[in-house]
Enzyme design. Structure first.
Site, short mmCIF file in Angstrom:
data_model
loop_
_atom_site.label_atom_id
_atom_site.label_comp_id
_atom_site.label_asym_id
_atom_site.label_seq_id
_atom_site.Cartn_x
_atom_site.Cartn_y
_atom_site.Cartn_z
N GLY A 137 -4.57 -1.99 5.26
CA GLY A 137 -3.83 -3.15 4.75
C GLY A 137 -4.47 -4.48 5.13
O GLY A 137 -4.65 -5.37 4.30
N ARG A 138 -4.85 -4.60 6.41
CA ARG A 138 -5.36 -5.90 6.88
C ARG A 138 -6.79 -6.19 6.42
O ARG A 138 -7.35 -7.24 6.74
CB ARG A 138 -5.23 -5.99 8.40
CG ARG A 138 -5.80 -4.82 9.17
CD ARG A 138 -5.36 -4.85 10.63
NE ARG A 138 -5.81 -3.69 11.39
CZ ARG A 138 -5.15 -2.54 11.46
NH1 ARG A 138 -4.02 -2.38 10.79
NH2 ARG A 138 -5.61 -1.54 12.18
N LYS B 123 0.85 -1.20 0.00
CA LYS B 123 0.00 0.00 0.00
C LYS B 123 0.88 1.25 0.00
O LYS B 123 0.66 2.18 -0.75
CB LYS B 123 -0.91 -0.06 1.23
CG LYS B 123 -1.90 1.06 1.32
CD LYS B 123 -2.77 0.91 2.55
CE LYS B 123 -3.49 2.21 2.83
NZ LYS B 123 -4.18 2.19 4.11
N HIS C 266 -4.72 -32.83 18.94
CA HIS C 266 -3.56 -33.64 19.35
C HIS C 266 -2.38 -32.76 19.73
O HIS C 266 -1.27 -33.25 19.89
CB HIS C 266 -3.18 -34.59 18.22
CG HIS C 266 -4.27 -35.55 17.90
ND1 HIS C 266 -4.41 -36.76 18.54
CD2 HIS C 266 -5.32 -35.47 17.04
CE1 HIS C 266 -5.47 -37.39 18.07
NE2 HIS C 266 -6.05 -36.62 17.16
N GLU D 213 -3.86 -6.42 15.38
CA GLU D 213 -3.35 -5.12 14.92
C GLU D 213 -4.45 -4.05 15.07
O GLU D 213 -4.16 -2.89 15.30
CB GLU D 213 -2.85 -5.20 13.47
CG GLU D 213 -1.95 -4.05 13.06
CD GLU D 213 -1.19 -4.29 11.75
OE1 GLU D 213 -0.06 -4.80 11.79
OE2 GLU D 213 -1.72 -3.95 10.68
N LYS E 283 10.07 -0.59 13.52
CA LYS E 283 10.58 -0.30 12.17
C LYS E 283 11.66 0.77 12.23
O LYS E 283 12.71 0.66 11.61
CB LYS E 283 9.44 0.19 11.26
CG LYS E 283 8.44 -0.86 10.86
CD LYS E 283 7.46 -0.26 9.85
CE LYS E 283 6.22 -1.10 9.69
NZ LYS E 283 5.19 -0.48 8.88
N GLU F 34 10.69 -4.77 3.95
CA GLU F 34 10.69 -6.18 3.55
C GLU F 34 10.32 -6.32 2.08
O GLU F 34 10.99 -7.01 1.31
CB GLU F 34 9.66 -6.97 4.39
CG GLU F 34 10.02 -7.15 5.84
CD GLU F 34 9.51 -6.04 6.73
OE1 GLU F 34 9.27 -4.91 6.24
OE2 GLU F 34 9.38 -6.28 7.95
O1 F6P Z 1 3.15 -3.83 9.89
C1 F6P Z 1 2.35 -2.76 9.66
C2 F6P Z 1 1.77 -2.68 8.29
O2 F6P Z 1 1.59 -1.34 8.03
C3 F6P Z 1 0.48 -3.47 8.14
O3 F6P Z 1 -0.60 -2.82 8.66
C4 F6P Z 1 0.44 -3.63 6.66
O4 F6P Z 1 -0.49 -4.58 6.30
C5 F6P Z 1 1.87 -4.00 6.37
O5 F6P Z 1 2.62 -3.21 7.28
C6 F6P Z 1 2.34 -3.82 4.97
O6 F6P Z 1 2.27 -2.50 4.54
P1 F6P Z 1 2.36 -2.10 3.01
O7 F6P Z 1 1.23 -2.73 2.29
O8 F6P Z 1 2.30 -0.60 2.99
O9 F6P Z 1 3.68 -2.62 2.48
#
Ligand code: F6P
Length: 545
Positions: A269-270, A209, A386, A355, A514, A215
């Site tokens: 995002g979620r 987003k 189990h 979150e 972060k 990452e």
């Molecule tokens: O870890 C926080 C967060 O902002 C989440 O809410 C989100 O889903 C994720 O990082 C990834 O963010 P982006 O889609 O901006 O890479």
């Protein structure tokens, strides 16, 4: 307009719920069933293909009516209307919360800053359709003229968990494309994934987003480098697409504008799998199935918006969480799907729920005086039986548990399905009834266990029972039913957030880690280590040394 800022613990109903809790606490579910022969019926809700039985919860008619009173006192009805209308209920980020608009009907009108956003949503939906159909049919080819065989989704958090969970859940409906997910900044993740892939036939979907997530950008750059070992810069446009709100950054990465799928800041995002973030879902199961997923969610939206609270699934389930979290002091909730296809469902909901509702400031900025977000965990049944069910049955903690099961299996193996579902029903029954001393005693006597051994072993075989469960029995795991199930939990999150008087749609808490990671990365890259506490310092020295 912002959401009301009512502290739930100051309401009349909260106080009444406290008194009521003290009376109800010692009561056993078995007694509640004996006292009310209509209980199962009274505490069940039918919705489409869903049958939800919440009668095995430690509640009475009075509990429910007090919880519904609480919902009224904190103005839940008004909040639902604000949510669907697109008011800026995500106040700390000054945004609307409109994942529901992503599954709206084309005839609907939903306004953000005076503009109807439904036409834009449909433009992107059409783009997803056209793109996924071209890739699936093989009409769009890779740089060497071969059709695509593999898709790699590069994203993390909400840009990964939803697509992973849904593609796994709907694997039965998948086509020939193999979909992979790279999320962790751990280089072993990306390199392990690339190991088996052919750059000529692999499509990469970068989902972020913000397009600033460390990452995702690191993985995307590593993959681009790998790709360019075989292909040339101009081929990037054929193999890389991006989903983001940050068009400038996408351009800098070298992705051509026709390969960009926009999203909007009013989608968290979620909650974004319904947008182009779900492109890998559409690629994996085809556009028609993707649309059905959205339709199922839309039906749940209508149910949530229009059904009286006493029959409203997200409201009732949300209130049950409040009941256990705030009155019984239950800190966790387990979610156990009896379907191997749903093996990532709890992990997906961990982000959605934790979150969103892991907050300790109320909507007025004060520290809350009550517990908020629950800890979510779970794995599919029967495997979980189990593994950790022992603790739910005989441990010291109260763990309200959702059991999600299906009337029909997808491969149609009736024998297996009967065994699976026998376990499903047996567990909720066992958790509720437990086993009394008398029952254990007579069982042991029948087995011929002598009195001495019997006395020794007896206490360990007694199950207290009285463990609350909610059963969600659904006809079949279809795209539509999955859409409705996810939306049910999304709205449950909303209900809880409104009652707890917190902001569910920001996530400032993940930012600090972060920021610090950026500083520490500099320490790892430079010869000097900056200032840290002595523990972090010694760890960094050991790592570098
Ligand atoms: O870890 C926080 C967060 O902002 C989440 O809410 C989100 O889903 C994720 O990082 C990834 O963010 P982006 O889609 O901006 O890479």
């Amino acid at each position: 307009m912002s959401l009301s800022k009512i502290n739930p613990s100051t309401t009349e109903s909260w106080k009444k719920l406290h008194d009521h809790f003290n009376q109800l606490k010692p009561q056993h579910l078995k007694t509640l069933f004996k006292e009310n022969p209509q209980r199962a019926k009274a505490f069940s809700i039918h919705f489409g293909d869903f049958f939800v039985d919440y009668s095995k919860n430690r509640i009475t008619e009075e509990t429910l009516s007090l919880l519904l009173e609480l919902a009224d006192e904190v103005k839940l009805k008004e909040a639902i209307s604000q949510y669907f209308k697109g008011e800026n209920i995500n106040e700390t980020e000054d945004r609307a919360v409109l994942h529901t608009a992503l599954r709206a009907k084309i005839s609907d009108s939903i306004f953000v800053n005076g503009k109807n956003i439904v036409p834009e949503v449909y433009e992107v939906r059409d783009k997803i359709k056209a793109f996924s159909e071209r890739i699936i049919s093989g009409n769009t080819k890779g740089y060497s003229g071969k059709a695509f065989t593999d898709v790699v989704n590069i994203g993390i958090g909400g840009s990964d968990l939803g697509p992973v969970m849904v593609t796994e859940a709907l694997k039965f409906y998948k086509n020939h494309l193999n979909v992979h997910f790279v999320s962790n900044v751990d280089g072993d993740h990306v390199h392990e994934t690339l190991k088996g892939l052919n750059p000529e036939t692999t499509l990469f979907v970068i989902v972020s987003k913000s397009f600033t997530t460390q990452e995702t950008l690191s993985n995307a750059l590593t993959i681009k480098k790998w790709f360019l070992e075989n292909a040339s810069e101009k081929d990037v446009a054929k193999h890389f697409v991006a989903v983001s709100t940050n068009l400038k950054k996408i351009d800098e990465f070298g992705i051509s504008s026709e390969n960009v799928f926009p999203m909007w800041d009013w989608v968290g995002g979620r909650f974004s799998l319904w947008s182009a973030v779900g492109l890998s879902i559409a690629l994996s199961i085809g556009h028609q199935n993707f649309e059905e997923l959205l339709d199922g969610a839309h039906e749940m939206d209508i149910h949530f918006k229009e059904t009286p609270f006493s029959e409203n699934l997200p409201v009732i389930l949300g209130l049950l969480t409040v009941w256990y979290n705030n009155f019984f002091g239950a800190e966790t909730e387990a979610i156990i799907p009896y379907s191997q296809y749903l093996h990532r469902f709890s992990a997906y909901l961990q982000q959605g729920i934790m979150e969103s509702n892991g907050k300790s400031k109320d909507r007025a900025g004060n520290s809350v005086s009550h517990e908020t977000g629950t800890i979510i965990w779970g794995e599919p049944g029967t495997n979980s039986q189990h593994a950790f069910f022992q603790l739910i049955h005989q441990g010291t903690k109260l763990i309200p548990t959702d059991f999600i099961g299906f009337k029909e299996s997808l491969h149609g193996d009736v024998e297996h399905h009967k065994k699976l579902m026998a376990n499903f029903f047996a567990q909720t029954e066992a958790l509720m009834n437990g086993k009394t001393e008398e029952e254990v005693k007579s069982e042991l006597e029948q087995q011929g266990v002598g009195p001495e051994k019997l006395d020794t072993i007896l206490p360990f075989k007694v199950f207290e029972g009285n463990k609350p469960t909610t059963t969600l029995l659904i006809n079949k795991l279809t795209p539509k039913n999955l859409g409705a199930l996810i939306a049910l939990y999304e709205h449950r999150i909303f209900v809880q957030g409104v009652i707890w008087n917190i902001f569910s749609y920001d996530q400032w808490g993940v930012e600090l880690g972060k920021q610090l990671a950026k500083n520490i990365l500099a320490d790892l890259e430079n010869s000097e280590i900056g200032r840290h506490d002595s523990s972090t310092m010694q760890l960094l020295q050991f790592f570098k040394g």
